[in-house]
Write an enzyme that holds these catalytic residues in place. Structure first.
Site, mmCIF file in Angstrom:
data_model
loop_
_atom_site.group_PDB
_atom_site.id
_atom_site.type_symbol
_atom_site.label_atom_id
_atom_site.label_comp_id
_atom_site.label_asym_id
_atom_site.label_seq_id
_atom_site.Cartn_x
_atom_site.Cartn_y
_atom_site.Cartn_z
ATOM 1 C CB SER A 71 92.083 34.504 66.645
ATOM 2 O OG SER A 71 91.443 34.242 67.863
ATOM 3 C CB SER A 130 94.035 38.460 79.388
ATOM 4 O OG SER A 130 94.629 38.546 78.113
#
Length: 176
Positions: free
Chosen positions: A86, A19
């Site tokens: 992921s 992020s």
């Protein structure tokens, strides 16, 4: 000439710096007036994939849905920045195949470093058994075999990571 879109997919453990890098990269690209959308894993789970759990099947479906949105945006000339753990290689490769214009960024930091950075206390809760199927603790993370970019956030500064990604985008012909 129409701007060519691309999906820039940042993958790595919780706390690796996905992020942080995504925000800094988005700022640099916005300064240069690139059409841009950010899909953050936490935000997506709240809005687009609400109701999905953390089984392998649900995680794969989460990534498939993110990939579907990326594909739509990318083919319309948008730079899509995805920040999502992921954890499974196969689904990342499936999404890459569907999108085509896809740059995988492995945000790599050792588990111990990710645990030190854990402001939400998720690793502590996972180690205490309060969170099940937590990636890196009791659920696997499969690192990319051939990412276009690898950012070692335990060894390099934020600017270096961002510049590596920008350099690769330029090399691949996405930057004007």
């Amino acid at each position: 000439m129409k701007q060519r879109g691309v999906t820039i997919w940042l993958t790595g453990l919780s706390g690796a710096g996905k992020s942080t890098i995504t925000e800094a990269l988005a700022q640099k690209l916005r300064e240069q007036d690139y059409p841009l959308e950010v899909l953050d894993g936490d935000v997506v789970r709240t809005n687009l994939t609400k109701g999905l759990g953390f089984s392998k099947e649900d995680r794969d479906e989460n990534i498939r849905r993110i990939g579907f949105v990326c594909n739509l945006l990318t083919r319309h000339g948008v730079f899509v920045l995805v920040s999502a753990i992921s954890p499974y290689r196969e689904i990342r490769e499936e999404v890459r195949g569907k999108i085509g214009d896809f740059v995988e960024v492995f945000v790599n930091a050792p588990l111990a470093v990710c645990e030190q950075r854990d402001v939400k206390g998720l690793y502590k809760r996972a180690r205490a058994g309060e969170i099940k199927s937590f990636t890196g603790i009791d659920d696997p993370y499969e690192p990319p075999l051939n990412p276009e970019v690898e950012c070692r956030t335990d060894l390099e500064e934020l600017d270096e990571s961002v510049n590596k990604i920008l350099h690769k985008l330029d090399q691949l012909g996405y930057l004007r």
